[in-house]
Design a protein around this motif. Sequence first.
Motif, PDB file in Angstrom:
ATOM      1  N   TRP A 294      -3.446  -7.322   3.265  1.00 41.08           N
ATOM      2  CA  TRP A 294      -2.824  -6.355   4.462  1.00 41.08           C
ATOM      3  C   TRP A 294      -2.515  -7.054   5.483  1.00 41.08           C
TER       4      TRP A 294
ATOM      5  N   GLN B 213       4.533   0.355   2.274  1.00 42.96           N
ATOM      6  CA  GLN B 213       3.742  -0.517   3.269  1.00 42.96           C
ATOM      7  C   GLN B 213       3.772  -1.798   2.463  1.00 42.96           C
TER       8      GLN B 213
ATOM      9  N   ARG C 289      -0.247   9.365  12.954  1.00 43.25           N
ATOM     10  CA  ARG C 289       0.656   8.496  12.197  1.00 43.25           C
ATOM     11  C   ARG C 289       1.171   8.916  10.988  1.00 43.25           C
ATOM     12  N   ASP C 290       2.246   8.748  10.364  1.00 38.64           N
ATOM     13  CA  ASP C 290       2.469   8.931   8.943  1.00 38.64           C
ATOM     14  C   ASP C 290       3.525  10.166   8.914  1.00 38.64           C
TER      15      ASP C 290
ATOM     16  N   TYR D 205      -4.441   7.237  -3.617  1.00 34.57           N
ATOM     17  CA  TYR D 205      -4.556   7.058  -1.996  1.00 34.57           C
ATOM     18  C   TYR D 205      -3.057   7.594  -1.633  1.00 34.57           C
TER      19      TYR D 205
ATOM     20  N   GLU E 202      -5.029  10.929   7.181  1.00 38.34           N
ATOM     21  CA  GLU E 202      -3.601   9.933   7.171  1.00 38.34           C
ATOM     22  C   GLU E 202      -2.663  10.660   5.953  1.00 38.34           C
ATOM     23  N   CYS E 203      -1.516  10.323   5.873  1.00 35.23           N
ATOM     24  CA  CYS E 203      -0.506  10.489   4.931  1.00 35.23           C
ATOM     25  C   CYS E 203      -0.333  12.036   4.677  1.00 35.23           C
TER      26      CYS E 203
ATOM     27  N   PHE F 244       4.318   1.547  10.257  1.00 36.22           N
ATOM     28  CA  PHE F 244       3.322   2.141   9.293  1.00 36.22           C
ATOM     29  C   PHE F 244       3.936   3.266   8.636  1.00 36.22           C
ATOM     30  N   SER F 245       3.128   3.854   7.754  1.00 35.98           N
ATOM     31  CA  SER F 245       3.877   4.833   6.774  1.00 35.98           C
ATOM     32  C   SER F 245       4.625   5.971   7.421  1.00 35.98           C
TER      33      SER F 245
ATOM     34  N   TRP G 103      -8.878   2.062  -0.713  1.00 31.90           N
ATOM     35  CA  TRP G 103      -8.888   1.075   0.128  1.00 31.90           C
ATOM     36  C   TRP G 103     -10.118   0.383   0.144  1.00 31.90           C
TER      37      TRP G 103
ATOM     38  N   MET H 208       2.722  -5.012   8.887  1.00 31.47           N
ATOM     39  CA  MET H 208       3.581  -4.114   7.944  1.00 31.47           C
ATOM     40  C   MET H 208       4.934  -4.041   8.103  1.00 31.47           C
TER      41      MET H 208
ATOM     42  N   ASN I 293       0.886  -1.194   0.010  1.00 35.96           N
ATOM     43  CA  ASN I 293      -0.165  -0.060  -0.119  1.00 35.96           C
ATOM     44  C   ASN I 293       0.816   1.340  -0.078  1.00 35.96           C
ATOM     45  N   ASP I 294       0.800   2.087   1.075  1.00 36.76           N
ATOM     46  CA  ASP I 294       1.094   3.500   0.695  1.00 36.76           C
ATOM     47  C   ASP I 294       2.803   3.441   0.268  1.00 36.76           C
TER      48      ASP I 294
HETATM   49  C1  FRU Z   1      -3.051   4.716   4.742  1.00 36.91           C
HETATM   50  C2  FRU Z   1      -2.705   3.964   5.976  1.00 36.91           C
HETATM   51  C3  FRU Z   1      -1.698   4.867   6.849  1.00 36.91           C
HETATM   52  C4  FRU Z   1      -1.084   3.763   7.737  1.00 36.91           C
HETATM   53  C5  FRU Z   1      -0.919   2.718   6.768  1.00 36.91           C
HETATM   54  C6  FRU Z   1      -0.897   1.171   7.220  1.00 36.91           C
HETATM   55  O1  FRU Z   1      -3.348   4.109   3.572  1.00 36.91           O
HETATM   56  O2  FRU Z   1      -3.876   3.658   6.839  1.00 36.91           O
HETATM   57  O3  FRU Z   1      -2.452   5.834   7.766  1.00 36.91           O
HETATM   58  O4  FRU Z   1       0.318   4.250   8.205  1.00 36.91           O
HETATM   59  O5  FRU Z   1      -1.940   2.792   5.608  1.00 36.91           O
HETATM   60  O6  FRU Z   1      -0.632   0.279   6.488  1.00 36.91           O
END
Ligand code: FRU
Length: 487
Positions: A62, A54, A161-162, A277, A216-217, A97-98, A298, A65, A37-38
């Motif tokens: 998923w 990720q 996060r992120d 995303y 997020e992110c 995580f990210s 997602w 991670m 993912n991210d």
């Molecule tokens: C966004 C997210 C982030 C998190 C990650 C987990 O897609 O939910 O906020 O760090 O994915 O994999």
Amino acid sequence: MSDLLSRARAYEAEHLPAVPSALLPCFHVTAGVGWLNDPNGFSLYRGEYHLFFQYYPYDVHWSDMHWGHVKTRDFIRWEHLPCAMAPDRDYDRKGCFSGSATVLADGRHLLMYTGVSQTDEGERQTQCLAFGDGLDYEKYAGNPVIGAEQLPPGGSPVHFRDPKIWQTDDGFCAVAGNLCADGNGAVLLFKSPDALHWQLAGKVASSDNRFGRMWECPDLFKLDGSDVLLVSPQEVKGDDFSFLYGNTTLCLIGKLGPDNALTRETEQTIDYGLDFYAPQTLLTDDGRRVMIAWMQYWNSVEVRPVQTLPFFGQMTLPRELRVRNGRLIQTPVRELEGYRGAHTAYSGVAVGERTELSGVSGRCIDMTVRVRPRDGASLKRFTVNVAEGEGYVTAVHFTPANSTVLVDRSKSGFPADVMNRKAFPVGNGEAISLRIILDRYSMELFVNDGEQAASFALYAPASADQISFSAVGAAEADVEHYQLEFT
Ligand code: FRU
């Protein structure tokens, strides 16, 4: 090296497909094996662009991670590197995580990421560091470096996060997403003299009961005289036209005040497609702000054909960003042009019921179609069909009367009719230009030289490689078509 990390690296050594592989996209990043993912840690390090992501190597879903790792010199041809981090410490046992990356004055590559852990008080998210050389990374002994203590009153330690880190004249800044006490999502700014000790320096923006809950992110940068904030909100009430429901993306353009709060001048979605995303940017040596994102939504990760591929999840093509008249303009990185092969061009083609053009086909292409009404006649609708054949087709319809483009991928290989059509607003002229970039599992559309971008995953088989045009009313089109070649 921890057992978890060596296990991931051994698994990759055994399972990563040899490149080039007919299974993989030609020029879009995937994990090769497992789930992605991210984008994380997108950065220029020792003359190469590094991208982490990720990652769960062992399955196409998923799970715990890790950080996968690839690098490139030109954003197009990527090389897989061994897994960079595994969730092998108490403070990140539930996932690395990210996060992001920067380069330290002493030449080390610094990763900043979110460690997710289980504590007696419940799950916690804290910001952590790892130092490396572009291949191997060692987690900082003083982790975590930002925790609940640095949050504003009421800020959630569960949804924090992120981090996106960058350097300033007198140290480092980082933005991170947080869920506030009132249920709004926010982007917090932190500052540090040395990347090890961090202080809260303000709230850049929050969702104000309009753009969902957790944010997020985030990514924050200056571009063309403006401050630009990119963020990926969750639980948004979409509007069917710009912002998707659920997880969407938001670009706020304005000016940062002395308190580091962003005064918003414009709000827009970043990408109008169905799969985009968690974008992240870097600055190239020649001053370009380049963005890459997860080309996936997602809420539709399970809507995919029965898994026949060893990987799931792909990145967008990296895009150059500009700000023009308060809008974010996106164009594919110019390096893509270096991969243009066989060229076919037509000008002033009269398009009627169904028009096919010799030499215009393929699933790995860069094609620009410029359309206008013919001889001042009226044009009701213009359609480009790509990835067509054997009952498959991905259609791009332009309707000048209501200035919209509608993409219909309901016959693009998806097993269910969920979220397969997406309309979005475009410039209000009767003419339009559509740049369409196709790879094995995607279509990215850039309208009117980057005023709108729209990304879509596709699963039509490679044999569905026809392209056709049609019009209701009288249209005239110029077509510039390149096969993309990677030999
Ligand atoms: C966004 C997210 C982030 C998190 C990650 C987990 O897609 O939910 O906020 O760090 O994915 O994999």
